[in-house]
Write a protein that holds these residues in place. Structure first.
Motif, short mmCIF file in Angstrom:
data_model
loop_
_atom_site.label_atom_id
_atom_site.label_comp_id
_atom_site.label_asym_id
_atom_site.label_seq_id
_atom_site.Cartn_x
_atom_site.Cartn_y
_atom_site.Cartn_z
N GLU A 133 -39.51 33.03 118.71
CA GLU A 133 -40.49 33.62 117.80
C GLU A 133 -39.88 33.86 116.42
O GLU A 133 -40.56 33.73 115.40
CB GLU A 133 -41.02 34.92 118.38
N SER A 167 -45.17 30.45 125.07
CA SER A 167 -44.19 29.39 125.20
C SER A 167 -43.57 29.37 126.59
O SER A 167 -43.35 30.41 127.21
CB SER A 167 -43.08 29.57 124.15
N ALA A 174 -40.02 30.64 114.62
CA ALA A 174 -41.40 30.36 114.23
C ALA A 174 -41.80 31.21 113.02
O ALA A 174 -42.49 30.73 112.11
CB ALA A 174 -42.34 30.63 115.39
N VAL A 182 -45.71 29.37 117.41
CA VAL A 182 -44.70 29.40 118.47
C VAL A 182 -44.68 28.07 119.21
O VAL A 182 -43.61 27.58 119.61
CB VAL A 182 -44.97 30.57 119.44
N GLU A 229 -41.46 25.62 119.61
CA GLU A 229 -40.98 25.08 120.88
C GLU A 229 -40.84 23.56 120.81
O GLU A 229 -39.84 23.00 121.27
CB GLU A 229 -41.90 25.46 122.03
#
Length: 362
Positions: A239, A2, A242, A150, A154
């Protein structure tokens, strides 16, 4: 990998203007009503004045309800009082004016905006303006798999940031934040447990739709299993979102952080917005200064998150329905605080403060 680091928000977010707050406090001391006689309304007026950078405080003229919508795969475990994948039904109820938040928004004359971050339904079931933001269809079952990649996390955070910018650019001066989700309280409880270092049983509640004891035990087990997956990624907020969050929670987190960057105050609703706020605080410690806790819902995870952020709820009505309803109930208090701070006259220069007490006591 990311390109977004939530820790960067720490350098972008400043506290509300402390000088303006001192000026507001000094002005409050000069009003005809004695200091303290209006209780928390004094504190609210001073907070809003600092957020606006204005003394006297300005009226809240363009509030908006913003609701992030999504479905969560963990709902397939029967941990919610609603069927998995049915969050679109909640969205339709709001759009048709038949939900609690729709009724309250009509009463308060506040527009409602719904953002589909991760509903699990055919886009044809909803108007184009609702579905055009969707990051993915539903979020993964967090007890056994990641909620998002991820990259999707984002995108969801950036979606929330973009919505905050749109609201700030359009003149919105206060946001009432809520969620429309099925299964959303389970990832919310997981995030709060992970960030507060507590066990699943401490944070697991009954959710907005209400669940029986067996469903509560299933939910507690899901939070426990998700916690095992969350702890190894606590060092990276993106993270973490996610792994055990979801598209709507990631978008809400991005919205909260960017709202603080844009100096736009937000009233939090229930456990979902509290969880996202806690993630936001982990990234930028000044961010909670821009948020109000609208209400205490009775969800144990929410109470723990608000305590960690030192946010004192305005109301304690036990409203668990979500949708921003509890936060919207607090909006009249904020508006009243602004009106009192702006419109009450100051004492005459020669009038001592003790004489002003007669204004109240007679």
């Amino acid at each position: 990998m990311s390109s977004l680091n939530l820790d960067d928000f720490s350098d972008l977010i400043e506290r509300p203007d402390s000088g303006t707050r001192r000026d507001a406090e000094e002005r409050r001391e000069r009003l005809v009503v004695p200091s303290g006689a209006l209780g928390r309304l004094d504190e609210l007026g001073e907070w809003l004045s600092a957020a606006q950078g204005s003394v006297p405080v300005k009226a809240v003229r363009q509030p908006r309800v913003v609701l992030f919508a999504g479905d969560h795969g963990v709902a397939a475990l029967d941990v919610s009082g609603r069927p998995a994948g049915s969050a679109h039904v909640l969205v339709r109820a709001v759009l048709e004016g038949e939900s609690p938040v729709a009724v309250l928004a009509r009463l308060a004359e506040v527009p409602v905006r719904i953002v589909d971050a991760g509903l699990d339904c055919d886009p044809a079931l909803l108007p184009d303006e609702v579905v055009r933001h969707r990051v993915r269809r539903g979020s993964g079952r967090i007890d056994i798999e990641d909620a998002l990649t991820v990259e999707e996390a984002e995108r969801a955070v950036r979606l929330g940031m973009a919505i905050a910018d749109e609201e700030a650019d359009s003149g919105t001066d206060l946001v009432v934040l809520g969620d429309l989700s099925v299964g959303g309280t389970t990832p919310a409880a997981t995030l709060i447990a992970a960030l507060c270092g507590t066990d699943a049983s401490v944070v697991t509640g009954r959710g907005g739709a209400g669940i029986d004891d067996l469903a509560w035990m299933r939910k507690c087990a899901a939070v426990r299993d998700a916690l095992r997956r969350a702890r190894p990624v606590l060092g990276d907020q993106l993270e973490l979102l996610a792994t055990v969050g979801g598209a709507d929670l990631a978008a809400t987190t991005g919205f909260l952080l960017q709202s603080a960057v844009r100096r736009m105050p937000v009233i939090l609703d229930g456990v979902v917005s509290a969880a996202c706020a806690l993630v936001g605080q982990r990234a930028a410690f000044r961010a909670p200064d821009w948020w109000l806790a609208g209400q205490l819902s009775g969800e144990p995870a929410q109470a723990k998150a608000l305590d960690r952020m030192a946010l004192n709820p305005l109301l304690d009505q036990g409203v668990t329905v979500g949708e921003g309803s509890g936060a919207l109930l607090a909006l009249p208090l904020v508006r009243a605080a602004a009106a009192l701070a702006a419109e009450l006259p100051e004492r005459a220069a020669a009038e001592p403060a003790e004489d002003a007490a007669e204004y109240v006591t007679g």
